[in-house]
Design a protein around this motif. Structure first.
Motif, mmCIF file in Angstrom:
data_model
loop_
_atom_site.group_PDB
_atom_site.id
_atom_site.type_symbol
_atom_site.label_atom_id
_atom_site.label_comp_id
_atom_site.label_asym_id
_atom_site.label_seq_id
_atom_site.Cartn_x
_atom_site.Cartn_y
_atom_site.Cartn_z
ATOM 1 N N ASN A 317 -13.215 14.849 -35.921
ATOM 2 C CA ASN A 317 -13.403 14.147 -37.197
ATOM 3 C C ASN A 317 -12.504 14.751 -38.272
ATOM 4 N N ALA A 318 -12.444 16.105 -38.282
ATOM 5 C CA ALA A 318 -11.614 16.791 -39.281
ATOM 6 C C ALA A 318 -10.152 16.349 -39.113
ATOM 7 N N TYR A 321 -9.861 12.640 -40.371
ATOM 8 C CA TYR A 321 -10.034 12.372 -41.805
ATOM 9 C C TYR A 321 -9.243 13.345 -42.695
ATOM 10 N N GLY A 349 -12.315 14.212 -47.874
ATOM 11 C CA GLY A 349 -13.642 14.529 -48.438
ATOM 12 C C GLY A 349 -14.563 13.313 -48.460
ATOM 13 N N LEU A 358 -24.846 10.309 -43.667
ATOM 14 C CA LEU A 358 -23.760 10.344 -42.675
ATOM 15 C C LEU A 358 -24.231 10.404 -41.222
ATOM 16 N N ASP A 366 -16.171 5.522 -45.216
ATOM 17 C CA ASP A 366 -14.978 4.711 -45.476
ATOM 18 C C ASP A 366 -14.760 3.842 -44.238
ATOM 19 N N GLY A 375 -12.897 5.357 -34.711
ATOM 20 C CA GLY A 375 -14.241 5.960 -34.753
ATOM 21 C C GLY A 375 -15.314 4.965 -34.345
ATOM 22 N N GLY A 377 -18.614 5.528 -35.253
ATOM 23 C CA GLY A 377 -19.703 5.610 -36.234
ATOM 24 C C GLY A 377 -20.940 6.283 -35.659
ATOM 25 N N GLY A 379 -20.606 9.497 -34.007
ATOM 26 C CA GLY A 379 -20.298 10.921 -33.788
ATOM 27 C C GLY A 379 -21.293 11.869 -34.434
ATOM 28 N N LEU A 380 -21.548 11.664 -35.726
ATOM 29 C CA LEU A 380 -22.432 12.613 -36.421
ATOM 30 C C LEU A 380 -23.896 12.431 -36.004
ATOM 31 N N ALA A 381 -24.254 11.195 -35.584
ATOM 32 C CA ALA A 381 -25.623 10.989 -35.072
ATOM 33 C C ALA A 381 -25.794 11.808 -33.786
ATOM 34 N N PHE A 406 -18.225 21.152 -42.339
ATOM 35 C CA PHE A 406 -19.386 20.783 -41.510
ATOM 36 C C PHE A 406 -19.799 22.045 -40.761
#
Ligand code: ADP
Length: 428
Positions: A317-318, A321, A349, A358, A366, A375, A377, A379-381, A406
């Motif tokens: 992700n880093a 983004y 950011g 998130l 975004d 992505g 959507g 990943g963070l879940a 993170f």
């Protein structure tokens, strides 16, 4: 008193001795008072069951007032009993179980539903410690920890088909009110939803593999096709890859939701992060500075695949983004409270109002950029669920336009000394 004295004097004249006359009348008067006192006492001792006798003078007034007080108190008592009966009737009619436990943990009151859900019996269980009556270890530790912000969900001790949710409220002098709600239907629906997502994702995998296979084969001969067709095939290929990733993430998420962490081992986090660093550099393709700036030797106990998936999600992700030329720093440190893996970038950011949401599925700060970077959507879940499995926590610090950090924080009990473990590894 005046009339009595007159009577005493008159009697005295009659007996030729006024003093004896007055004494006789006074003795009679005192005797009468004793008699009234005796009657009052008798009435009180008999439990005030009969009516107070009528009498004259001050005692007459005392008796009437006492009788009135008694009647008022009987009326109040009846009213209170009526309220208690109504409360008992309404709690008995409740579908939820209600129990009251005193500060020592002894059961004081429960309703009918509690008998059905938990097998309590009247009156033998009255005054028994609740932890002797509900013996499930999860309930015992939940009840004793005294932190009741989150409810507890366990199976019913008398009917394992039932899922019960316990809510405990403290009141009075550490007395506890326990409400038990049957959430079996909710659990079944949740399970059906999870199964449905897992099945659909699984069923979609095979046709998608066939379609992507054909698209790839067709692309091999793309030079023989008109350029418009080649572009279409290119689009089909990238979209089927995206869909493949989506299915992979959905399957992983439903697996994480339905199972507890298993196959735990002592993970060499440093080696894992070095390998993720290499993958991230490949993904970045020289556009960013990706560095593992610090890694302690401490190992982490957990499921290797889950942890790797969570860490790489954050690092990738880093990369996704952070604009070209940016830097990404990865760290693994032992802290006083446990272990912390953090990924810091100086990318785009995230605005503060997005941060709390998130980790929701398909939430994107975004959307256009996320889709552009391929992505899903999810990943963070996935990261959040992996950390839940490991009693960890995801912390997000971010400033729009400046970058994000993170961090995955793990509890101390999951940390093991790297040197000791490495020795035992080599001995094995
Ligand atoms: P996606 O597949 O869209 O990246 P994620 O669940 O991994 O989904 O991330 C959710 C959203 O969080 C992303 O769409 C993006 O807006 C934001 N995000 C995640 N990581 C970063 C980051 N390092 N910098 C900025 N935004 C990020």
């Amino acid at each position: 008193m005046f009339y009595l004295l007159v009577m005493g004097v008159a009697l005295g004249y009659y007996l030729d001795n006024p003093f004896i006359g007055i004494c006789a009348v006074l003795a009679g008067y005192i005797g009468w008072h004793w008699l009234q006192l005796y009657r009052l006492n008798q009435w009180l001792e008999d439990g005030q069951s009969s009516l107070l006798p009528r009498t004259l003078g001050i005692w007459g007034s005392v008796f009437t007032q006492t009788q009135r007080l008694q009647q008022r108190s009987i009326k109040n008592q009846q009213q209170l009993q009526g309220v208690i009966n109504r409360i008992q009737d309404s709690t008995a009619a409740l579908k939820d179980a209600v129990m009251m436990v005193d500060s020592t943990g002894a059961l004081e009151f429960w309703n009918q539903a509690a008998e059905g859900y938990l097998g309590l019996r009247h009156p033998v269980d009255l005054g028994q410690p609740i932890t002797n009556l509900i013996r499930t270890p999860e309930f015992k530790s939940y009840f004793e920890q005294a932190d009741y912000r989150e409810p507890l969900v366990i199976k019913s001790p008398v009917n394992p088909q039932l899922s019960l949710q316990f809510n405990i409220t403290l009141f009075g002098r550490r007395d506890r009110l326990i409400l038990v709600h049957d959430i079996t239907r909710l659990k079944q629906l949740e399970q059906m939803r999870k199964d449905f997502v897992a099945n659909v994702s699984h069923e979609l995998r095979t046709p998608l593999t066939v379609i992507s296979g054909y698209v790839e084969t067709m692309q091999m001969g793309a030079d023989m096709l008109p350029p418009r067709w080649a572009r279409m095939l290119q689009q089909m290929n990238s979209q089927s890859h995206r869909m493949g990733n989506l299915i992979k993430d959905l399957l992983m998420l439903s697996q994480l939701e339905t199972s507890q962490a298993k196959d735990e081992q002592s993970i060499d986090v440093e080696a894992m992060l070095q390998s993720i660093e290499t993958d991230a550099r490949a993904l970045s393709n020289g556009r960013h500075q990706v560095n593992l700036v610090h890694a302690d030797k401490q190992r982490l106990t957990g499921n290797y695949n889950e942890i790797r998936s969570a860490f790489s999600n954050l690092v990738f992700n880093a990369v996704k983004y952070t604009p070209d030329g940016g830097s990404i720093n990865i760290e693994w440190r032992q802290t006083r409270h446990g272990g912390c893996m953090s990924v810091k970038d100086n990318g785009i950011g995230i605005a503060a109002h997005h941060v709390p949401r998130l980790t929701e599925r398909f939430y994107r700060a975004d959307p256009s950029r996320s889709i552009e970077t391929g992505g899903t959507g999810l990943g963070l879940a996935i990261v959040k669920h992996v950390l839940l499995h490991h009693q960890g926590e995801l912390k997000i610090e971010s400033e729009e336009g400046k970058g994000s950090t993170f961090s995955c924080v793990f509890p101390l009990k999951r940390m093991t000394d790297g040197v000791a473990d490495a020795t035992s590894d080599s001995e094995q």
